[in-house]
Write a protein that holds these residues in place. Sequence first.
Motif, mmCIF file in Angstrom:
data_model
loop_
_atom_site.group_PDB
_atom_site.id
_atom_site.type_symbol
_atom_site.label_atom_id
_atom_site.label_comp_id
_atom_site.label_asym_id
_atom_site.label_seq_id
_atom_site.Cartn_x
_atom_site.Cartn_y
_atom_site.Cartn_z
ATOM 1 N N GLN A 95 0.837 -1.213 0.000
ATOM 2 C CA GLN A 95 0.000 0.000 0.000
ATOM 3 C C GLN A 95 0.870 1.261 0.000
ATOM 4 O OE1 GLN A 95 -0.459 -2.675 2.122
ATOM 5 N NE2 GLN A 95 -2.169 -3.487 0.924
ATOM 6 N N ALA A 96 1.955 1.255 0.779
ATOM 7 C CA ALA A 96 2.841 2.422 0.806
ATOM 8 C C ALA A 96 3.542 2.610 -0.532
ATOM 9 C CB ALA A 96 3.866 2.272 1.935
ATOM 10 N N LEU A 97 4.015 1.526 -1.123
ATOM 11 C CA LEU A 97 4.676 1.612 -2.431
ATOM 12 C C LEU A 97 3.724 2.188 -3.471
ATOM 13 C CD1 LEU A 97 6.490 -1.852 -2.499
ATOM 14 C CD2 LEU A 97 7.626 0.376 -2.496
ATOM 15 N N ALA A 98 2.481 1.703 -3.477
ATOM 16 C CA ALA A 98 1.511 2.166 -4.467
ATOM 17 C C ALA A 98 1.169 3.637 -4.278
ATOM 18 C CB ALA A 98 0.240 1.311 -4.385
ATOM 19 N N LEU A 99 0.936 4.051 -3.028
ATOM 20 C CA LEU A 99 0.578 5.440 -2.757
ATOM 21 C C LEU A 99 1.702 6.369 -3.185
ATOM 22 C CD1 LEU A 99 -1.638 7.229 -1.423
ATOM 23 C CD2 LEU A 99 -0.333 7.044 0.707
ATOM 24 N N GLY A 134 -9.143 -2.920 3.282
ATOM 25 C CA GLY A 134 -8.681 -1.768 2.529
ATOM 26 C C GLY A 134 -7.379 -2.047 1.801
ATOM 27 N N GLY A 135 -7.108 -1.241 0.778
ATOM 28 C CA GLY A 135 -5.878 -1.414 0.013
ATOM 29 C C GLY A 135 -5.857 -0.511 -1.200
ATOM 30 N N VAL A 136 -5.195 -0.962 -2.241
ATOM 31 C CA VAL A 136 -5.033 -0.165 -3.456
ATOM 32 C C VAL A 136 -6.344 -0.165 -4.232
ATOM 33 C CG1 VAL A 136 -3.694 0.122 -5.570
ATOM 34 C CG2 VAL A 136 -2.592 -0.793 -3.515
ATOM 35 N N ASP A 137 -6.695 0.964 -4.778
ATOM 36 C CA ASP A 137 -7.902 1.142 -5.586
ATOM 37 C C ASP A 137 -7.607 0.684 -7.015
ATOM 38 O OD1 ASP A 137 -10.412 1.985 -6.467
ATOM 39 O OD2 ASP A 137 -9.783 4.074 -6.719
ATOM 40 N N GLY A 163 -7.037 -5.017 -13.124
ATOM 41 C CA GLY A 163 -6.004 -4.816 -12.110
ATOM 42 C C GLY A 163 -5.323 -3.470 -12.199
ATOM 43 N N GLU A 164 -5.753 -2.604 -13.108
ATOM 44 C CA GLU A 164 -5.101 -1.313 -13.304
ATOM 45 C C GLU A 164 -5.332 -0.392 -12.108
ATOM 46 O OE1 GLU A 164 -6.561 0.182 -16.993
ATOM 47 O OE2 GLU A 164 -5.377 -1.213 -18.212
ATOM 48 N N THR A 165 -4.303 0.385 -11.776
ATOM 49 C CA THR A 165 -4.337 1.262 -10.609
ATOM 50 C C THR A 165 -4.556 2.730 -10.948
ATOM 51 O OG1 THR A 165 -1.961 1.655 -10.676
ATOM 52 C CG2 THR A 165 -2.722 -0.277 -9.415
ATOM 53 N N GLY A 166 -4.519 3.081 -12.210
ATOM 54 C CA GLY A 166 -4.545 4.490 -12.603
ATOM 55 C C GLY A 166 -3.164 5.029 -12.892
ATOM 56 N N VAL A 167 -2.116 4.320 -12.465
ATOM 57 C CA VAL A 167 -0.743 4.629 -12.847
ATOM 58 C C VAL A 167 -0.394 3.674 -13.979
ATOM 59 C CG1 VAL A 167 1.665 4.694 -12.111
ATOM 60 C CG2 VAL A 167 -0.154 5.366 -10.512
ATOM 61 N N GLU A 168 -0.061 4.192 -15.133
ATOM 62 C CA GLU A 168 0.157 3.344 -16.298
ATOM 63 C C GLU A 168 1.239 2.299 -16.024
ATOM 64 O OE1 GLU A 168 1.303 3.718 -21.067
ATOM 65 O OE2 GLU A 168 0.990 5.517 -19.850
ATOM 66 N N GLY A 169 0.914 1.062 -16.326
ATOM 67 C CA GLY A 169 1.862 -0.026 -16.143
ATOM 68 C C GLY A 169 1.884 -0.633 -14.754
ATOM 69 N N LEU A 170 1.132 -0.064 -13.792
ATOM 70 C CA LEU A 170 1.097 -0.586 -12.426
ATOM 71 C C LEU A 170 -0.248 -1.258 -12.162
ATOM 72 C CD1 LEU A 170 2.421 -0.898 -9.635
ATOM 73 C CD2 LEU A 170 1.417 1.324 -9.017
ATOM 74 N N THR A 197 -3.494 -6.988 -1.319
ATOM 75 C CA THR A 197 -2.957 -5.657 -1.605
ATOM 76 C C THR A 197 -4.061 -4.660 -1.952
ATOM 77 O OG1 THR A 197 -0.791 -6.468 -2.322
ATOM 78 C CG2 THR A 197 -1.524 -4.389 -3.282
ATOM 79 N N VAL A 198 -5.159 -5.126 -2.534
ATOM 80 C CA VAL A 198 -6.188 -4.232 -3.059
ATOM 81 C C VAL A 198 -7.404 -4.179 -2.148
ATOM 82 C CG1 VAL A 198 -5.402 -4.830 -5.381
ATOM 83 C CG2 VAL A 198 -7.459 -5.917 -4.465
ATOM 84 N N ALA A 199 -8.293 -3.215 -2.433
ATOM 85 C CA ALA A 199 -9.585 -3.103 -1.756
ATOM 86 C C ALA A 199 -10.690 -3.308 -2.777
ATOM 87 C CB ALA A 199 -9.720 -1.721 -1.119
ATOM 88 N N GLY A 200 -11.879 -3.700 -2.286
ATOM 89 C CA GLY A 200 -13.037 -3.741 -3.165
ATOM 90 C C GLY A 200 -13.888 -4.986 -3.067
ATOM 91 N N VAL A 201 -13.274 -6.159 -3.055
ATOM 92 C CA VAL A 201 -14.072 -7.386 -3.013
ATOM 93 C C VAL A 201 -14.827 -7.494 -1.691
ATOM 94 C CG1 VAL A 201 -13.986 -9.919 -2.951
ATOM 95 C CG2 VAL A 201 -12.602 -8.672 -4.600
ATOM 96 N N HIS A 202 -14.192 -7.105 -0.594
ATOM 97 C CA HIS A 202 -14.721 -7.464 0.724
ATOM 98 C C HIS A 202 -15.484 -6.351 1.426
ATOM 99 C CE1 HIS A 202 -12.233 -10.887 -0.017
ATOM 100 N NE2 HIS A 202 -11.154 -10.129 -0.074
ATOM 101 N N GLY A 203 -15.430 -5.122 0.918
ATOM 102 C CA GLY A 203 -16.176 -4.045 1.537
ATOM 103 C C GLY A 203 -15.739 -3.778 2.956
#
Length: 626
Positions: free
Chosen positions: A260-264, A398-401, A407-414, A420-426
Amino acid sequence: MTEPSADDRRTADGDARRPADSGRDAGVANRIEHGEGPSSADGLEYDVVSVPVLVIGAGAAGARVAIELAESGVEPLVIGKRDHGDAHTTWAAGGINAALGSLDDEDDWTIHAADTLNEGHHLNDPTAVELTAREMPDRIRELVDWGMPFDRTQDGAINQRYFGAQSYRRTCFVGDRTGEAMLEALIDRAQELEVPYRENVMITRLLSDGQRVSGAVGFDMESGRGLVFRSNHVVLAAGGFSAIFERHSSRDDENNGDAQALALEAGARLLDLEFVQFHPTGMVGERYGEEWDGRLVTEAVRGEGGRLYNTEGERFMERYSPDQMELDARDVVARAIARELEEGRGSENGGVFLDISHRDDDYVRDRLPRMVERFESLGVDITEEPIEVAPTAHYTMGGVDVDFETGETGVEGLYAVGETVAGVHGANRLGGNSLAETVAIGKLVGEHVASEVTAEDESPTVTDETRALAQREFASLETLAAADGHVEPTELLADLRALMWRHAGILRDEKGLREALAKLEAVRERTTDLRVEGGPTSPSFEFAVDLSFSLIVAETALRAALERTESRGAHYRSDYPEMNEDWRVNLVVSIDGGERSIDRRGVGEPSPAVREALEEGYELDYHHLE
């Protein structure tokens, strides 16, 4: 996965990483092996490894992405912080969800999705939920083809057990070692495909300008040499951040918030960091020894009929959840235990008692062999006496959006996947869905990344900008390695975990969260007096690196918890004890111009088929099991 030979790596026994807001000062030695040959500048030497796709994280999610890439004709490089096959996936013991209908033929994927949404208090990403539920029957059959030895019914069907808050028996299992068996099957398949793997590598920064990623920087944890991975496609699959809490089911040197820190810092957004799952049944250290404190007692014990009692002999879940009892949602059971402890009905060790001794001895030994073995080694026969347990931080919703179809993060190529991610579990995870998400979404992400790789990505070039970013990171790592102050990284991590447990644990309020932020700032200030001993191959250095990741994620989680003035799922505010429909929004965290911001985003709606399943109101009635 193919891998270089390596000696068994030492077990770290401390906790921390580099100073947080000081240019990420952390030390790593500057020599490197393998790759395009060492590069150097200003005395810094490092190896450059160019790959079409870099997968950071070697658990189930990373392995499933890598398998899909290899089957699509793309050769990734998978890197892990530990020895090959030693990933947190192996700690997910109880099972993996799929609506197979082996025992309850009424079950189907829409009911699985409805249960997941209900458990997540409808903060889940409906697309992510439906993709997972729909994919899982095929993913289970695939795992069987790859050699996973699921337990079977008498007629040969894959056996299934109840897990908490599930309407039907949906959890497939291999005794109580399901995660371990699944990772073994995935690794065997990856090795068949000759997927390259490199162990004992820690990534400390993604090479990113905030718009696109061009690789990653890290170091070899055995030699201390620096590594530059040049890649136009990077997949983060490095787990969650439950280890920022004092009692947790992870080892101290994993799940520190690395991903999460690396992604942010690379320019991606984080989502829902206020939601951390506290599993109801962790071991209580005073009785079993400190090394076992917080370690998970699998939900399979309750799924197979385990009952919870307080010190007065009361089966107290009758008071909190008379219909679903011990198999209610994890947040409900964890809060019930916390209440029993708070009101003085807990043991002197701060626990309650989980008892499965009423079941037949042979049944318990067959269904829960690892639990039987573990507790026998500690002098407890669970077929005859209860286990002492209390809640433990276990999983981070919680995690990366991300966009779950890509699997795209909004940063091209990442890209990112798994815990690591958020969304499935609410707002709360349905037991058995963590392993499910790794393989269901991992396959889809692998397919998408493979479709994005071009001939130019096979041998990406190292630009001057990439070299400059890497050299700055190596200088920062050198500074950390040479830190000669008075405070051990383990001391600061212990303080961080204590403040998170006390003020941002199962029960939270505004006063406590603000106090936590003040204490966190004091911990950060003390990093200027950090002492790292033993060089870049030492536990001290590794924990110093972990510390800066944990500081970033802990502050973000605290600010999100302070922002959400309601109680929902795993986030319980005693000063706002009710759920508020106005708060059916996700909290999105980003950094703009160096400033952290939190924004609200509306939640999507499920498909008509899943809405119909929700309207039917499926629900487990525990009592028909007895």
